[in-house]
Design a protein around this motif. Structure first.
Motif, short mmCIF file in Angstrom:
data_model
loop_
_atom_site.label_atom_id
_atom_site.label_comp_id
_atom_site.label_asym_id
_atom_site.label_seq_id
_atom_site.Cartn_x
_atom_site.Cartn_y
_atom_site.Cartn_z
N VAL A 193 22.49 -40.87 83.39
CA VAL A 193 22.80 -40.61 84.80
C VAL A 193 23.58 -41.81 85.30
O VAL A 193 23.03 -42.90 85.44
N GLY A 194 24.84 -41.62 85.54
CA GLY A 194 25.67 -42.73 85.99
C GLY A 194 25.89 -43.74 84.88
O GLY A 194 25.77 -43.46 83.69
N LYS A 195 26.20 -44.97 85.33
CA LYS A 195 26.52 -46.02 84.38
C LYS A 195 25.27 -46.71 83.82
O LYS A 195 25.23 -47.09 82.66
N ASN A 196 24.23 -46.88 84.64
CA ASN A 196 23.06 -47.67 84.25
C ASN A 196 21.75 -46.90 84.27
O ASN A 196 20.70 -47.49 84.22
N GLY A 197 21.78 -45.60 84.38
CA GLY A 197 20.53 -44.86 84.49
C GLY A 197 20.40 -43.77 83.46
O GLY A 197 21.36 -43.38 82.79
N ASP A 198 19.18 -43.29 83.32
CA ASP A 198 18.95 -42.13 82.48
C ASP A 198 17.72 -41.37 82.99
O ASP A 198 16.84 -41.93 83.63
N LEU A 199 17.69 -40.11 82.70
CA LEU A 199 16.61 -39.21 83.07
C LEU A 199 16.01 -38.66 81.80
O LEU A 199 16.73 -38.19 80.91
N SER A 200 14.69 -38.70 81.69
CA SER A 200 14.03 -38.14 80.52
C SER A 200 12.94 -37.18 80.95
O SER A 200 12.23 -37.41 81.92
N LEU A 201 12.82 -36.09 80.22
CA LEU A 201 11.81 -35.07 80.44
C LEU A 201 11.14 -34.77 79.10
O LEU A 201 11.82 -34.67 78.08
N GLN A 202 9.81 -34.61 79.12
CA GLN A 202 9.06 -34.31 77.90
C GLN A 202 7.95 -33.33 78.23
O GLN A 202 7.42 -33.34 79.34
N GLY A 203 7.60 -32.51 77.28
CA GLY A 203 6.50 -31.58 77.47
C GLY A 203 5.83 -31.24 76.16
O GLY A 203 6.48 -31.21 75.11
N THR A 204 4.53 -30.96 76.20
CA THR A 204 3.78 -30.56 75.02
C THR A 204 2.86 -29.40 75.36
O THR A 204 2.43 -29.24 76.51
N TYR A 205 2.57 -28.59 74.36
CA TYR A 205 1.65 -27.49 74.51
C TYR A 205 1.03 -27.24 73.15
O TYR A 205 1.73 -27.24 72.14
N GLY A 206 -0.26 -27.07 73.09
CA GLY A 206 -0.87 -26.86 71.79
C GLY A 206 -2.32 -26.45 71.89
O GLY A 206 -2.92 -26.44 72.97
#
Length: 176
Positions: A144-157
């Motif tokens: 996201v932009g020059k210095n950022g990032d977005l992370s998403l994670q999910g689990t199901y079990g």
């Protein structure tokens, strides 16, 4: 309270005197059968492993033993694609364990996909005459932009005989 002090002192004296007492090696007699102590070569771990590449996949297996008993496991792993879509691998396997408490057999498989920004996996296994377990996970990280990032994670079990488990995580990082 004085009885606790005197009891502790008695145990301390007993422990110190026990450290000074040693058995002579000649006093310890252990008899083994002759076939066990013969001059033959010492026994070593005898696991047999097989791994062979076949096209875009590989066949693998192991037969062996450990403290729990005898075991055998084998399977096949295949790479479906590795290009601009990412990399997709699949695997199927089976195991058999024999021990003093009986034996168990399992089989299962899984898919793993990943690219530079995301990854996902699905694993399913079943015990013969038992329950089925499965685990799915996915996550991604995007700039996201020059210095950022977005992370998403999910689990199901779900483990065999247990309730379903699920979770998620979203994270935004910005580096100043």
């Amino acid at each position: 309270m004085q009885s606790l002090y005197s009891l502790s002192a008695v145990f301390l004296v007993a422990a110190v005197s026990a450290q000074e007492y040693q058995l002579e090696p000649e006093a310890i007699v252990v008899s083994y059968p002759e076939w066990y102590v013969s001059n033959a070569e010492p026994r070593y771990r005898r696991d047999v492993t097989y791994d062979k590449k076949i096209g875009d996949g590989r066949v693998f297996g192991t037969l062996g033993q450990n403290d729990n008993g005898l075991f055998g496991k084998g399977g096949y792993e295949h790479q479906f694609f590795n290009d601009n879509r990412g990399k997709l691998d699949g695997q199927m396997y089976g195991t058999r364990v024999l021990g003093p408490d009986g034996g168990s057999s399992h089989f299962g498989g899984g898919l793993n996909w990943k690219n530079p920004n995301a990854a996902a996996s699905l694993d399913i296994s079943r015990q013969i005459h038992g329950g089925t377990s499965y685990q799915a996970a996915a996550g991604g990280r995007w700039p996201v932009g020059k210095n950022g990032d977005l992370s998403l994670q999910g689990t199901y079990g779900r483990a065999a005989g247990m309730q379903r488990e699920y979770g998620g995580l979203a994270n935004f990082n910005y580096r100043w």
